[in-house]
Design a protein around this motif. Structure first.
Motif, PDB file in Angstrom:
ATOM      1  N   TRP A  87       0.847  -1.182   0.000  1.00 14.84           N
ATOM      2  CA  TRP A  87       0.000   0.000   0.000  1.00 14.84           C
ATOM      3  C   TRP A  87       0.886   1.236   0.000  1.00 14.84           C
ATOM      4  N   GLY A  88       0.331   2.353  -0.469  1.00 11.38           N
ATOM      5  CA  GLY A  88       1.163   3.529  -0.688  1.00 11.38           C
ATOM      6  C   GLY A  88       1.500   4.329   0.549  1.00 11.38           C
ATOM      7  N   GLY A  89       0.730   4.172   1.631  1.00  9.42           N
ATOM      8  CA  GLY A  89       1.026   4.926   2.830  1.00  9.42           C
ATOM      9  C   GLY A  89      -0.101   4.860   3.846  1.00  9.42           C
ATOM     10  N   ILE A  90       0.118   5.536   4.971  1.00  4.65           N
ATOM     11  CA  ILE A  90      -0.822   5.553   6.095  1.00  4.65           C
ATOM     12  C   ILE A  90      -1.222   6.993   6.374  1.00  4.65           C
ATOM     13  N   PHE A  91      -2.523   7.212   6.543  1.00  5.01           N
ATOM     14  CA  PHE A  91      -3.025   8.527   6.967  1.00  5.01           C
ATOM     15  C   PHE A  91      -3.641   8.355   8.351  1.00  5.01           C
ATOM     16  N   LEU A  92      -3.141   9.106   9.325  1.00  2.79           N
ATOM     17  CA  LEU A  92      -3.616   9.008  10.707  1.00  2.79           C
ATOM     18  C   LEU A  92      -4.571  10.146  11.014  1.00  2.79           C
ATOM     19  N   LEU A  93      -5.823   9.807  11.291  1.00  2.10           N
ATOM     20  CA  LEU A  93      -6.793  10.787  11.746  1.00  2.10           C
ATOM     21  C   LEU A  93      -6.607  11.038  13.249  1.00  2.10           C
ATOM     22  N   PRO A  94      -7.164  12.123  13.787  1.00  2.69           N
ATOM     23  CA  PRO A  94      -6.982  12.417  15.223  1.00  2.69           C
ATOM     24  C   PRO A  94      -7.418  11.260  16.120  1.00  2.69           C
ATOM     25  N   GLY A  95      -6.709  11.113  17.222  1.00  4.96           N
ATOM     26  CA  GLY A  95      -7.030  10.073  18.198  1.00  4.96           C
ATOM     27  C   GLY A  95      -6.208   8.815  18.042  1.00  4.96           C
ATOM     28  N   CYS A  96      -5.340   8.775  17.026  1.00  2.00           N
ATOM     29  CA  CYS A  96      -4.512   7.573  16.822  1.00  2.00           C
ATOM     30  C   CYS A  96      -3.289   7.596  17.729  1.00  2.00           C
ATOM     31  N   CYS A  97      -2.795   6.418  17.985  1.00  3.31           N
ATOM     32  CA  CYS A  97      -1.555   6.244  18.733  1.00  3.31           C
ATOM     33  C   CYS A  97      -0.372   6.773  17.920  1.00  3.31           C
ATOM     34  N   ASP A  98       0.669   7.177  18.607  1.00  2.00           N
ATOM     35  CA  ASP A  98       1.908   7.614  17.972  1.00  2.00           C
ATOM     36  C   ASP A  98       2.561   6.424  17.250  1.00  2.00           C
ATOM     37  N   PRO A  99       2.830   6.514  15.940  1.00  3.71           N
ATOM     38  CA  PRO A  99       3.450   5.384  15.225  1.00  3.71           C
ATOM     39  C   PRO A  99       4.879   5.108  15.666  1.00  3.71           C
ATOM     40  N   PHE A 100       5.493   6.041  16.427  1.00  3.98           N
ATOM     41  CA  PHE A 100       6.855   5.837  16.910  1.00  3.98           C
ATOM     42  C   PHE A 100       6.879   5.466  18.386  1.00  3.98           C
ATOM     43  N   ASN A 101       5.704   5.139  18.921  1.00  2.00           N
ATOM     44  CA  ASN A 101       5.607   4.557  20.254  1.00  2.00           C
ATOM     45  C   ASN A 101       6.380   3.231  20.292  1.00  2.00           C
ATOM     46  N   GLU A 102       6.951   2.934  21.453  1.00  2.00           N
ATOM     47  CA  GLU A 102       7.782   1.728  21.590  1.00  2.00           C
ATOM     48  C   GLU A 102       7.063   0.459  21.130  1.00  2.00           C
ATOM     49  N   LYS A 103       5.825   0.260  21.580  1.00  2.00           N
ATOM     50  CA  LYS A 103       5.093  -0.965  21.232  1.00  2.00           C
ATOM     51  C   LYS A 103       4.664  -0.957  19.768  1.00  2.00           C
ATOM     52  N   ALA A 104       4.327   0.217  19.253  1.00  2.87           N
ATOM     53  CA  ALA A 104       3.965   0.311  17.841  1.00  2.87           C
ATOM     54  C   ALA A 104       5.158  -0.015  16.957  1.00  2.87           C
ATOM     55  N   LEU A 105       6.335   0.484  17.325  1.00  2.00           N
ATOM     56  CA  LEU A 105       7.545   0.185  16.551  1.00  2.00           C
ATOM     57  C   LEU A 105       7.867  -1.300  16.594  1.00  2.00           C
ATOM     58  N   ARG A 106       7.671  -1.913  17.774  1.00  2.00           N
ATOM     59  CA  ARG A 106       7.952  -3.341  17.893  1.00  2.00           C
ATOM     60  C   ARG A 106       7.002  -4.151  17.018  1.00  2.00           C
ATOM     61  N   ALA A 107       5.713  -3.779  17.009  1.00  2.00           N
ATOM     62  CA  ALA A 107       4.735  -4.512  16.207  1.00  2.00           C
ATOM     63  C   ALA A 107       4.925  -4.279  14.715  1.00  2.00           C
ATOM     64  N   SER A 108       5.396  -3.091  14.351  1.00  2.00           N
ATOM     65  CA  SER A 108       5.564  -2.785  12.923  1.00  2.00           C
ATOM     66  C   SER A 108       6.851  -3.362  12.350  1.00  2.00           C
ATOM     67  N   ARG A 109       7.742  -3.837  13.205  1.00  2.00           N
ATOM     68  CA  ARG A 109       9.032  -4.388  12.773  1.00  2.00           C
ATOM     69  C   ARG A 109       9.797  -3.397  11.887  1.00  2.00           C
ATOM     70  N   GLY A 110       9.712  -2.123  12.247  1.00  3.02           N
ATOM     71  CA  GLY A 110      10.458  -1.109  11.511  1.00  3.02           C
ATOM     72  C   GLY A 110       9.706  -0.490  10.350  1.00  3.02           C
ATOM     73  N   ALA A 111       8.480  -0.947  10.066  1.00  5.87           N
ATOM     74  CA  ALA A 111       7.736  -0.424   8.915  1.00  5.87           C
ATOM     75  C   ALA A 111       7.380   1.049   9.079  1.00  5.87           C
ATOM     76  N   SER A 112       7.334   1.561  10.322  1.00  2.25           N
ATOM     77  CA  SER A 112       7.046   2.984  10.537  1.00  2.25           C
ATOM     78  C   SER A 112       8.134   3.872   9.937  1.00  2.25           C
ATOM     79  N   PHE A 113       9.335   3.311   9.746  1.00  2.00           N
ATOM     80  CA  PHE A 113      10.431   4.055   9.131  1.00  2.00           C
ATOM     81  C   PHE A 113      10.508   3.810   7.624  1.00  2.00           C
ATOM     82  N   GLN A 114       9.628   2.974   7.103  1.00  2.00           N
ATOM     83  CA  GLN A 114       9.682   2.626   5.692  1.00  2.00           C
ATOM     84  C   GLN A 114       8.505   3.168   4.893  1.00  2.00           C
ATOM     85  N   LEU A 115       7.313   3.106   5.480  1.00  2.00           N
ATOM     86  CA  LEU A 115       6.100   3.501   4.768  1.00  2.00           C
ATOM     87  C   LEU A 115       5.774   4.965   5.060  1.00  2.00           C
TER      88      LEU A 115
END
Length: 350
Positions: A221-249
């Motif tokens: 997919w081409g990317g992610i759009f975060l509407l208000p109320g979403c968790c920080d994509p660079f949160n520790e647990k989010a980064l662990r679950a994304s396996r680094g995808a937050s730095f790629q997409l």
């Protein structure tokens, strides 16, 4: 633990004030343009740390090049890293995050090498006596070895031996916060590819958010759009679950007004995942192969709501609702599971 992501305010403030309150041994010279923290060494090692704001107003911390080893969890740089780990506003004011573990770092650099994009590691924290992991040996900047006590503190893992490396990394240039970056009004510049965009509406669980980012990356997919109320994509647990995808997409944080601008500019179709129950205004379409085939060539946004509250009223009104057909008697699926099915079925075809 929920971690509501609130738009951060980019400003010129003094993060060293907290350190000063915590440690009276820190002295802050007033005559330097860059602030240097000097504290009495707890363990006989260098404990100096530099901090200052760059031309953009973002605060940057940097260890002097002669610092090679940190053994104390009271070290100011360790405290800085802990605040990056635990505070969303602090992360965003410094535009930096901690990436814990070898696997996500390798994933990030494998992607960056293939795309010829640049990722910046400000500091690589390496467990004492461990080797720099294969695949990262040409990418690191300043390497600092740390004790097992420091590694446990920063990683949150009781067995420090299972985590040998942590990277302090700058946010990727593909991350955009539209409430701050006012000069990014051209929606065509937000994503390199806009054929398929995943929109997250109030996803507060960092594990779900990270998993969805990872799945979107896997299905191109081409990317992610975060509407208000979403968790920080660079949160520790989010980064662990994304396996680094937050730095790629590419990830863009904005409002419904921004999303409507994107929709109007690129003539995008708006879909939203919704169970085939409790619909109030319109009956959802079924995610059938026939439905999917009808959208092959249409650029679209897929909106997914939080597991607890579901889609916002705005999302339900603005989107065509789509449900996953299920023969079982469950009302709905976990949002990351349902999202994986939607992302797979609607993935772009070459």
């Amino acid at each position: 633990m929920l971690c509501s992501y609130k738009p951060f305010v980019q400003g010129y403030y003094s993060p060293h004030l907290n350190l000063l309150n915590q440690n009276p041994n820190i002295s802050i010279p007033k005559t330097k343009s860059k602030t240097q923290f000097e504290r009495k060494s707890v363990d006989g090692r260098f404990d100096d740390i530099d901090a200052g704001a760059d031309s953009s107003g973002l605060w940057k911390f940097a260890l002097p090049s002669n610092v090679k080893f940190i053994t104390s969890t009271s070290n100011p740089f360790v405290k800085h890293c802990l605040k990056l780990k635990n505070s969303s506003s602090y992360r965003h004011s410094h535009a930096s995050a901690l990436v814990v573990g070898t696997t996500p770092l390798r994933e990030i650099y494998r992607y960056k090498e293939a795309s010829q994009e640049k990722t910046v590691i400000d500091c690589l924290l390496l467990l004492d006596k461990a080797e720099i992991p294969e695949g990262l040996d040409t990418h690191y900047g300043h390497v600092v070895r740390v004790s097992s006590m420091v590694m446990k503190k920063l990683s949150g893992v009781q067995s420090a031996e299972s985590i040998e490396v942590i990277a302090l990394m700058r946010f990727p240039t593909s991350f955009l916060n539209l409430s701050i970056d006012q000069n990014k009004s051209d929606s065509r510049s937000w994503f390199p590819s806009t054929h398929r965009i995943l929109v997250l509406d109030g996803i507060q669980d960092p594990g779900n958010l990270g998993t969805l980012i990872r799945s979107a990356m896997a299905f191109q997919w081409g990317g992610i759009f975060l509407l208000p109320g979403c968790c920080d994509p660079f949160n520790e647990k989010a980064l662990r679950a994304s396996r680094g995808a937050s730095f790629q997409l590419p990830i863009v944080s904005g409002s419904w007004n921004h999303l409507e601008t994107l929709k109007g500019t690129l003539n995008m179709k708006m879909l939203a995942g919704h169970p085939d129950i409790d619909w109030k205004t319109k009956k959802p379409f079924s995610l059938s192969q026939e439905f999917v085939n009808s959208l092959l060539h249409a650029p679209l946004c897929l909106v997914l709501g939080s597991e607890g509250r579901g889609l916002s009223e705005k999302s339900q009104l603005e989107c065509e609702l789509v449900s996953i057909p299920m023969s079982g008697k469950f009302e709905s699926l976990n949002v990351s599971v349902a999202g994986g099915i939607f992302l797979y079925m609607l993935q772009p075809k070459n």
